[in-house]
Design an enzyme around this catalytic site. Structure first.
Site, PDB file in Angstrom:
ATOM      1  N   HIS A 199      -0.443  -4.472  12.006  1.00 51.04           N
ATOM      2  CA  HIS A 199       0.790  -4.203  11.308  1.00 51.04           C
ATOM      3  C   HIS A 199       1.569  -3.133  12.038  1.00 51.04           C
ATOM      4  O   HIS A 199       1.090  -1.516  11.637  1.00 51.04           O
ATOM      5  CB  HIS A 199       0.483  -3.343  10.037  1.00 51.04           C
ATOM      6  CG  HIS A 199       0.566  -4.996   9.114  1.00 51.04           C
ATOM      7  ND1 HIS A 199       1.407  -5.648   8.643  1.00 51.04           N
ATOM      8  CD2 HIS A 199      -0.807  -5.748   8.431  1.00 51.04           C
ATOM      9  CE1 HIS A 199       0.962  -6.810   7.871  1.00 51.04           C
ATOM     10  NE2 HIS A 199      -0.606  -6.603   7.793  1.00 51.04           N
ATOM     11  N   GLU A 201       4.502  -2.142  12.427  1.00 53.55           N
ATOM     12  CA  GLU A 201       5.052  -1.475  11.548  1.00 53.55           C
ATOM     13  C   GLU A 201       4.845  -0.424  10.522  1.00 53.55           C
ATOM     14  O   GLU A 201       5.540   0.297  10.988  1.00 53.55           O
ATOM     15  CB  GLU A 201       6.484  -2.537  10.558  1.00 53.55           C
ATOM     16  CG  GLU A 201       5.192  -3.072   9.474  1.00 53.55           C
ATOM     17  CD  GLU A 201       4.424  -3.871   9.935  1.00 53.55           C
ATOM     18  OE1 GLU A 201       4.046  -5.079   8.527  1.00 53.55           O
ATOM     19  OE2 GLU A 201       4.155  -4.170  11.005  1.00 53.55           O
ATOM     20  N   CYS A 215       0.397 -10.256  12.315  1.00 51.51           N
ATOM     21  CA  CYS A 215      -0.355 -10.528  10.402  1.00 51.51           C
ATOM     22  C   CYS A 215      -0.008 -12.088  10.232  1.00 51.51           C
ATOM     23  O   CYS A 215      -0.773 -12.726  11.081  1.00 51.51           O
ATOM     24  CB  CYS A 215      -0.182  -9.404   9.579  1.00 51.51           C
ATOM     25  SG  CYS A 215      -2.021  -9.420   8.401  1.00 51.51           S
TER      26      CYS A 215
END
Length: 237
Positions: free
Chosen positions: A208, A210, A115
């Site tokens: 993202h 994660e 990002c």
């Protein structure tokens, strides 16, 4: 087997509810994703006084790095005036993150940029940013949407498919592409979602990974790839 050391640049906060003082933070989801892939995540501290001079030497002690998300980059960093939607900029954090990107490029350190990390990479290499995306049929601000992956790219070899769903949380994106970068992922509305450096060992994504690394194989694969690249560097020393 000793885990490769993965640097996660910290984010500074003036206050944290559980502490009496300011803090240097890292997203738990990123640390968990690195750990689950076999790496050892360590927060890279950015001291308030002259944090840049020692960065190359400090990062050379690591086997890889994750450049996380965060606040908007100051538009002056890429020669622009701030738009009304650009907010919460932090000059110190910009200095630190720009310095980290320059160091990992110089060191050819295996890196995954996420990002804001992608945006900082693009600016370091002479690119610019769109300061606010107008939402279309592809929601970027807080949603899951598909990304088309360029065949033959490193990203394609990692995720193993032409299209992936990604967790998106951003309102800025690449405008002019930085030098030595190749676009390897694009959203349906044309927003650049992934880039790779032509020579340095760095892969960057606008989404993202994660967020869904536990449930989405394509996201977990990005962290597994980073740890694999980092382990190979560790073993080659």
């Amino acid at each position: 087997m000793i885990r490769p050391l993965i640097a996660v640049p910290g984010r500074r906060a003036e206050s944290v509810p559980i502490l009496r003082f300011s803090a240097t933070l890292a997203a738990e989801a990123i640390c968990e994703a690195v750990w689950a892939a076999g790496g050892e995540p360590l927060i890279l501290h950015g001291p308030a006084a002259d944090p840049l001079a020692e960065l190359p030497q400090r990062l050379a002690a690591f086997d890889g790095a994750v450049l996380p998300g965060g606040a908007d980059l100051e538009p002056c960093r890429y020669g622009a005036e701030p738009a009304p939607q650009t907010k919460d900029t932090m000059g110190f954090q910009d200095d630190f993150d720009l310095g980290v990107i320059r160091a990992v490029l110089d060191l050819d350190l295996p890196t995954l940029a996420i990002c804001r990390g992608l945006q900082v990479l693009n600016v370091v290499l002479g690119g610019t940013l769109v300061q606010h995306i107008t939402e279309t049929t592809t929601p970027h601000h807080n949603a899951v949407h598909p990304v088309s992956v360029v065949s033959g790219s490193r990203l394609h070899s990692i995720v193993g498919t032409d299209t992936i769903d990604v967790s998106s949380y951003h309102h800025q994106a690449i405008d002019r592409l930085g030098g030595d970068l190749t676009v390897t992922g694009v959203a349906a509305d044309g927003v650049i979602e992934a880039v790779e450096h032509r020579r340095a060992d760095i892969l960057a994504v606008q989404w993202h990974p994660e967020d869904r690394h536990v449930t989405a194989g394509s996201d977990a694969a990005l962290f597994a790839d980073l740890v694999d690249r980092s382990r190979k560097r560790k073993e080659s020393r």
